[in-house]
Design a protein around this motif. Sequence first.
Motif, PDB file in Angstrom:
ATOM      1  N   PRO A 335      44.199  57.258 -15.856  1.00  0.00           N
ATOM      2  CA  PRO A 335      43.775  58.896 -14.852  1.00  0.00           C
ATOM      3  C   PRO A 335      42.210  57.959 -14.364  1.00  0.00           C
ATOM      4  CG  PRO A 335      43.775  59.821 -17.023  1.00  0.00           C
ATOM      5  CD  PRO A 335      44.613  58.870 -16.506  1.00  0.00           C
ATOM      6  N   THR A 336      41.595  58.443 -13.772  1.00  0.00           N
ATOM      7  CA  THR A 336      40.074  58.394 -13.522  1.00  0.00           C
ATOM      8  C   THR A 336      39.306  58.690 -14.327  1.00  0.00           C
ATOM      9  OG1 THR A 336      40.806  58.341 -10.758  1.00  0.00           O
ATOM     10  CG2 THR A 336      38.437  58.454 -11.440  1.00  0.00           C
ATOM     11  N   ALA A 337      38.485  58.351 -14.980  1.00  0.00           N
ATOM     12  CA  ALA A 337      37.658  58.655 -16.079  1.00  0.00           C
ATOM     13  C   ALA A 337      36.421  60.242 -15.452  1.00  0.00           C
ATOM     14  CB  ALA A 337      36.936  57.845 -16.061  1.00  0.00           C
ATOM     15  N   PRO A 338      36.446  60.999 -16.385  1.00  0.00           N
ATOM     16  CA  PRO A 338      35.597  62.514 -15.705  1.00  0.00           C
ATOM     17  C   PRO A 338      34.349  62.087 -15.140  1.00  0.00           C
ATOM     18  CG  PRO A 338      36.705  62.226 -17.521  1.00  0.00           C
ATOM     19  CD  PRO A 338      36.895  60.721 -17.455  1.00  0.00           C
ATOM     20  N   THR A 339      33.166  62.587 -14.950  1.00  0.00           N
ATOM     21  CA  THR A 339      32.896  62.906 -14.256  1.00  0.00           C
ATOM     22  C   THR A 339      30.953  64.078 -14.666  1.00  0.00           C
ATOM     23  OG1 THR A 339      32.873  63.615 -11.905  1.00  0.00           O
ATOM     24  CG2 THR A 339      32.628  61.037 -11.973  1.00  0.00           C
ATOM     25  N   GLN A 340      31.997  65.085 -15.202  1.00  0.00           N
ATOM     26  CA  GLN A 340      31.394  66.296 -15.654  1.00  0.00           C
ATOM     27  C   GLN A 340      29.890  66.318 -16.989  1.00  0.00           C
ATOM     28  OE1 GLN A 340      31.488  69.698 -14.771  1.00  0.00           O
ATOM     29  NE2 GLN A 340      33.656  69.570 -13.249  1.00  0.00           N
ATOM     30  N   PRO A 341      29.227  66.420 -16.428  1.00  0.00           N
ATOM     31  CA  PRO A 341      27.694  66.129 -17.017  1.00  0.00           C
ATOM     32  C   PRO A 341      28.300  66.448 -19.096  1.00  0.00           C
ATOM     33  CG  PRO A 341      27.149  67.061 -15.721  1.00  0.00           C
ATOM     34  CD  PRO A 341      28.631  67.200 -15.053  1.00  0.00           C
ATOM     35  N   ALA A 342      27.932  65.386 -19.562  1.00  0.00           N
ATOM     36  CA  ALA A 342      28.503  65.586 -20.588  1.00  0.00           C
ATOM     37  C   ALA A 342      27.933  66.586 -22.095  1.00  0.00           C
ATOM     38  CB  ALA A 342      27.882  64.609 -22.146  1.00  0.00           C
ATOM     39  N   ALA A 343      26.929  67.172 -21.644  1.00  0.00           N
ATOM     40  CA  ALA A 343      26.282  68.262 -21.643  1.00  0.00           C
ATOM     41  C   ALA A 343      26.833  70.020 -21.189  1.00  0.00           C
ATOM     42  CB  ALA A 343      25.079  68.772 -21.264  1.00  0.00           C
ATOM     43  N   GLN A 344      28.038  69.230 -20.178  1.00  0.00           N
ATOM     44  CA  GLN A 344      28.555  70.716 -20.334  1.00  0.00           C
ATOM     45  C   GLN A 344      30.214  70.803 -20.668  1.00  0.00           C
ATOM     46  OE1 GLN A 344      28.388  71.023 -15.949  1.00  0.00           O
ATOM     47  NE2 GLN A 344      26.070  71.760 -15.468  1.00  0.00           N
ATOM     48  N   VAL A 345      30.013  69.979 -21.181  1.00  0.00           N
ATOM     49  CA  VAL A 345      31.375  69.566 -21.446  1.00  0.00           C
ATOM     50  C   VAL A 345      31.964  69.516 -23.337  1.00  0.00           C
ATOM     51  CG1 VAL A 345      33.377  67.668 -21.673  1.00  0.00           C
ATOM     52  CG2 VAL A 345      32.316  68.359 -19.338  1.00  0.00           C
ATOM     53  N   LEU A 346      33.223  70.210 -24.235  1.00  0.00           N
ATOM     54  CA  LEU A 346      33.622  69.766 -24.852  1.00  0.00           C
ATOM     55  C   LEU A 346      35.025  69.410 -24.884  1.00  0.00           C
ATOM     56  CD1 LEU A 346      32.946  73.413 -26.767  1.00  0.00           C
ATOM     57  CD2 LEU A 346      32.035  71.479 -27.472  1.00  0.00           C
ATOM     58  N   SER A 347      34.913  68.189 -25.338  1.00  0.00           N
ATOM     59  CA  SER A 347      36.412  67.335 -25.122  1.00  0.00           C
ATOM     60  C   SER A 347      37.270  66.908 -26.517  1.00  0.00           C
ATOM     61  CB  SER A 347      35.612  65.647 -24.774  1.00  0.00           C
ATOM     62  OG  SER A 347      36.980  65.213 -24.539  1.00  0.00           O
ATOM     63  N   LEU A 348      38.252  67.109 -26.450  1.00  0.00           N
ATOM     64  CA  LEU A 348      39.841  67.081 -27.113  1.00  0.00           C
ATOM     65  C   LEU A 348      39.594  65.699 -27.376  1.00  0.00           C
ATOM     66  CD1 LEU A 348      41.086  70.908 -26.845  1.00  0.00           C
ATOM     67  CD2 LEU A 348      38.972  70.669 -27.922  1.00  0.00           C
ATOM     68  N   TYR A 349      39.892  65.568 -26.041  1.00  0.00           N
ATOM     69  CA  TYR A 349      40.355  63.820 -25.935  1.00  0.00           C
ATOM     70  C   TYR A 349      40.235  63.861 -24.439  1.00  0.00           C
ATOM     71  CZ  TYR A 349      42.838  59.083 -26.412  1.00  0.00           C
ATOM     72  OH  TYR A 349      43.569  58.050 -26.612  1.00  0.00           O
ATOM     73  N   ASN A 350      39.438  62.271 -24.392  1.00  0.00           N
ATOM     74  CA  ASN A 350      39.458  61.174 -22.980  1.00  0.00           C
ATOM     75  C   ASN A 350      38.990  59.702 -23.740  1.00  0.00           C
ATOM     76  OD1 ASN A 350      36.149  60.776 -21.865  1.00  0.00           O
ATOM     77  ND2 ASN A 350      36.300  61.856 -23.729  1.00  0.00           N
ATOM     78  N   SER A 351      40.374  59.038 -22.568  1.00  0.00           N
ATOM     79  CA  SER A 351      40.562  57.574 -22.918  1.00  0.00           C
ATOM     80  C   SER A 351      39.457  56.697 -22.992  1.00  0.00           C
ATOM     81  CB  SER A 351      41.720  57.102 -22.392  1.00  0.00           C
ATOM     82  OG  SER A 351      41.865  57.982 -21.175  1.00  0.00           O
ATOM     83  N   SER A 352      38.824  56.873 -21.757  1.00  0.00           N
ATOM     84  CA  SER A 352      37.421  56.478 -21.544  1.00  0.00           C
ATOM     85  C   SER A 352      36.310  56.743 -22.488  1.00  0.00           C
ATOM     86  CB  SER A 352      37.711  56.733 -19.654  1.00  0.00           C
ATOM     87  OG  SER A 352      36.501  58.518 -19.941  1.00  0.00           O
ATOM     88  N   ALA A 353      35.862  57.668 -23.277  1.00  0.00           N
ATOM     89  CA  ALA A 353      34.189  57.201 -24.011  1.00  0.00           C
ATOM     90  C   ALA A 353      33.727  58.222 -23.238  1.00  0.00           C
ATOM     91  CB  ALA A 353      34.860  55.944 -24.928  1.00  0.00           C
ATOM     92  N   THR A 354      34.343  58.665 -21.666  1.00  0.00           N
ATOM     93  CA  THR A 354      32.714  59.008 -21.240  1.00  0.00           C
ATOM     94  C   THR A 354      32.414  60.095 -21.976  1.00  0.00           C
ATOM     95  OG1 THR A 354      34.268  58.873 -19.333  1.00  0.00           O
ATOM     96  CG2 THR A 354      32.284  60.067 -19.206  1.00  0.00           C
ATOM     97  N   TYR A 355      32.981  61.058 -22.790  1.00  0.00           N
ATOM     98  CA  TYR A 355      32.400  61.641 -23.465  1.00  0.00           C
ATOM     99  C   TYR A 355      32.828  61.644 -24.819  1.00  0.00           C
ATOM    100  CZ  TYR A 355      33.349  64.486 -19.208  1.00  0.00           C
ATOM    101  OH  TYR A 355      32.993  64.896 -18.085  1.00  0.00           O
TER     102      TYR A 355
END
Length: 651
Positions: A335-355
């Motif tokens: 899927p498209t990589a997410p764009t939420q600011p990293a400071a607002q995110v708790l990531s369990l998994y994202n393949s794009s390594a955005t977080y």
Amino acid sequence: MKTDRTRSMLLAGSLLAVAAFTALSVGCSSKSKSPAPAPTPADTTPPTVTLSGTSASAVSAPITVTFTFSESVGTSFTLGDVVVTNGTAATSLVRVDPTHYTLLVSPTPDSSGTMDISVPAGSFSDLAGNLNTAATATSQAFNTVSVPVQYAVLDFNTAGLTYKATDFGGTVSTFPASAPPAGGPSTPVLQVNKTAGSQFWAGTTLSVGYLDSVGAIPFSSLHTKLTAVVYAPVAGASIKLKVEDASNGGHSVESDATATLGWQTLTFDMALPSAGTNPLDFSYTYNKVSLFPNFGDVPGSDQVFFVGPVCFLGTSQPSAPPLASPVAVAPTDAPTAPTQPAAQVLSLYNSSATYTNVPVDNWNPNWGQGGSITDTTINGMTLKLMNLVNYQGVAISSNGGDPGGTGVLNITGRNILHLSYWTADGTNLQIFPINASAEYGIDAGTLTQGGWTDLDIAIDQPGFDLTTIRQLKFVASAPGQFYLDNIYFHAPTVPTTLPPAPSLAAASVISLLNSSGTYTNIAVGDWNPNWGQGGSISDATVAGKTIKLMNLVNYQGINVSPTGGVAGALDITGKNTLHISYWTPDGASINVYPINAATEYAIPSGPLTQGAWADLEIPITQSGFDLTTIRQLKFDTTSGGRFYLDNIYFH
């Protein structure tokens, strides 16, 4: 008549005459006569016999032994002259000619070893009466151990099949094993490492088909046994085999066997289930196989087992093939990589390594579910593949999601769960956040098939503790396969201001909600009644004022009257326009239903404004619709969305 004296004289004269003639003949001959021939010497040579008809390789059927004699033995050779050990001779010899006999000899049934056929000395004689003086023997290896009719449920060696091991509880499997111990099958085998500290129930599911399936095993009242070739690194290890319905984990049966050290073939009689487990039910489909090495033991160090063919005894083929994947089996990209600011995110998994992903204790804990979550690669990106049969969990915190384990999440201020999914066959999905003491289900609404779709799920149930999020659970009423990515909690996209205060005269208004205090609100029976909906309505604070947040998944209701009944219903005669101020980051459309004592009807909102406060003016003008018993409101949508609501009133 001649007297005796006369007879005597005549006899004497005759004898003299013969003697004279003989003497005359000898004396007159020119050469002497040859002596008489010597008599033929007596036959004293003993007869012999050779035996033929055996082979160098072991046999499993009777053989024909040929007895070849050095000379005719007449009728002296009989069946009783043949000695057979580890076998049985036929009831009669076959005489081919005076020097050849044959005999059919059968090896001992259901056994293996060497069959001996011999003829002892003194067993037969030739025509001169000479007995054989030397014993003669031959031998034949055999193996008549009966192999039952069977087929390989899993042989790990069939071209065109993809063998998969889905581990749980701490096992780590490798296929094919790179260096299995000697003495095992010549075909590839699976290595199963029960790692140090694994759960006592750790194991692996062995499969070749969709939903971790194998061909349906044709159990019957006569055929209830499976075998597995297993290498155990310790003696006395309890090996559990479980079979179940890949589409219904509640249909299962387990059986146990005890292993010795090394390679062996273990037999599991599923008609003798493990204590406390389900009995074998011949009406069920069993097309999923799991193996639990050293069940009941929590190892202090790694225990490496190996598994070879798993076979069913009794028939030669399964009653049905493994389950097939849907036609549209998988996405072709991430899927498209997410764009939420990293400071607002708790990531369990994202393949794009955005977080940066937080540690997740176990993506596939064993909760007795029917499916699994495993890694899969799409176009070079690693995603999560969820085979959802009934339910599936994710243990975020350590110790399998223990409330006191490390890694418990505080999602205060980040209470929107984002999920990107792709499914070919999923039709419904509920997602349950689980905290230290409770859980609740949030319906994902109508699912999109065949394309990546994003869900943003508000976790906003009143009283639900956001500081101890330890697990997630997914539930479906029908099996489905889901590719997952971009699983993270994030801060909601929220309005920062309130809508303008209303300006209508209070006398012309019946207000359910207004944060400005312009009107006195009536007592609403229940803003979030349980109608089996997927979303919720809860309080939200914006600019210091309390408004409502509607997380609309499929539909949502409001009990206007105290219980949603006619008692306490509103009479909106003369005030039959419903006003709503809304702010949505993602809602596309909405239907509003006024509900009276007897009926309801839908009023479409039309296209909605996103990212700003907007007003709806909804006239309730359907002919014949009773305006004197308005008791409920309902909202629904086909696209989902979060709606901040204020200024809800009739005028």
